[in-house]
Design an enzyme around this catalytic site. Structure first.
Site, PDB file in Angstrom:
ATOM      1  N   ARG A 179       7.079 -16.846  -8.141  1.00 37.84           N
ATOM      2  CA  ARG A 179       7.772 -18.079  -8.532  1.00 37.84           C
ATOM      3  C   ARG A 179       7.798 -18.211 -10.052  1.00 37.84           C
ATOM      4  O   ARG A 179       8.819 -18.612 -10.624  1.00 37.84           O
ATOM      5  CB  ARG A 179       7.093 -19.303  -7.899  1.00 37.84           C
ATOM      6  CG  ARG A 179       7.282 -19.419  -6.397  1.00 37.84           C
ATOM      7  CD  ARG A 179       6.688 -20.703  -5.862  1.00 37.84           C
ATOM      8  NE  ARG A 179       7.402 -21.869  -6.363  1.00 37.84           N
ATOM      9  CZ  ARG A 179       6.915 -23.114  -6.337  1.00 37.84           C
ATOM     10  NH1 ARG A 179       5.697 -23.335  -5.868  1.00 37.84           N
ATOM     11  NH2 ARG A 179       7.620 -24.112  -6.795  1.00 37.84           N
ATOM     12  N   CYS A 237       2.197 -26.437 -12.481  1.00 34.71           N
ATOM     13  CA  CYS A 237       2.580 -25.658 -11.307  1.00 34.71           C
ATOM     14  C   CYS A 237       3.960 -26.137 -10.868  1.00 34.71           C
ATOM     15  O   CYS A 237       4.838 -26.331 -11.697  1.00 34.71           O
ATOM     16  CB  CYS A 237       1.534 -25.803 -10.202  1.00 34.71           C
ATOM     17  SG  CYS A 237       1.215 -27.516  -9.695  1.00 34.71           S
TER      18      CYS A 237
END
Length: 284
Positions: A179, A237
């Site tokens: 990611r 995140c």
């Protein structure tokens, strides 16, 4: 008066505390799975003795929107929920989830931010407790606490602050590496990472059973990113959950006790099309 505690506590140590002579801590059950229904049925089926339920999406997060998928909760909402769970100003708290401490770390960090210093996470969570053959119960406590929430006790970053940490110290991206690199974005509508941030996947800091790596192993991982005791370190995140897990791991490592967290994280960063985006693997 509150006293500083190590951020993690093992199942055996917590059991001794709960059954010993000294006053026991308030225990919070924060089990949660992203995108899944409430884990309240799991709590009702069995939990640690004396543990109170914390509904993650309602208590540990505000409404999704411009602030990200899991923005900061309103102080009044969080304070009321902690009081209802029995949290007192002068009584330690231990938080747990199912195993890997993702949800527990978010509750841990919020308690710290709102002024609760003496709070720990049960290393390995409910799985470690039951795996050790320790008692569970279906009884729910009914005591109210007197916790008073005040803001700013640990560093909270906004988007500008996160960008600044790239220049002044180290900004760590706690998402899985794919990611971070923009190869496999499974949740947010835009792929990539904050330019200059380093990939440091949070869940690589735990073992297969959900317990954290030993402090020396954690320290080696973070020193490889250039983290030193004097380094300004920020974490982010996707929505501010794995970021708090990384902050917990940094504190558990023993080399960096004060980490700033960008709670809005990537899901908030990408709401402004003028903010820069990078992709690919960045050099250390």
């Amino acid at each position: 008066m509150q006293r500083a505690l190590r951020p993690l506590i093992g199942a055996a140590a917590l059991h001794d505390w709960l059954t010993g002579e000294r006053p026991s801590p308030t225990v919070l059950d924060a089990r949660w799975v992203l995108g899944a229904p409430s884990e309240r049925p799991a709590y009702d089926a069995g939990h640690l003795p004396g543990a109170s339920w914390v509904e993650f999406e309602q208590v540990c997060s505000g409404e999704p929107g411009a602030g990200g998928r899991h923005p900061m909760p309103q102080i009044e909402v969080f304070e009321a929920a902690m009081r209802a769970a029995g949290v007192d100003n002068d009584r330690p708290v231990v938080v747990y989830d199912q195993a890997n401490s993702l949800a527990a770390s978010r509750c841990w960090w919020l308690l710290r931010y709102f002024g609760k210093e003496d709070v720990q996470v049960l290393d390995g969570g409910y799985a470690a407790w039951t795996g050790a053959g320790l008692e569970i119960t279906t009884d729910a406590p009914s005591t109210d606490g007197d916790f008073v929430a005040t803001t700013g006790h640990v560093a909270l970053l906004d988007a500008d602050g996160a960008a600044e940490y790239v220049e002044r110290g180290v900004l760590l991206d706690a998402r899985p590496a794919a990611r971070y690199a923009g190869r496999e974005e499974t949740i947010d509508p835009v792929a990539g990472h904050i330019p200059g941030a380093l990939s440091s996947p949070a869940l690589e800091n735990v073992q297969d059973d959900g317990r954290f790596l030993p402090p020396d192993d954690l320290a080696m991982r973070f020193t490889a990113h250039g983290v030193r005791p004097e380094t300004d370190v920020g974490t982010y995140c996707g929505s501010g959950v794995q970021a708090t897990h990384l902050a917990l791991a940094l504190e558990a490592s023993g080399i960096h006790p004060h980490t700033a967290v960008y709670i809005g994280s990537w899901s908030q960063w990408i709401t402004d099309p003028d903010r820069p985006i990078d992709a690919g693997s960045a050099p250390r």
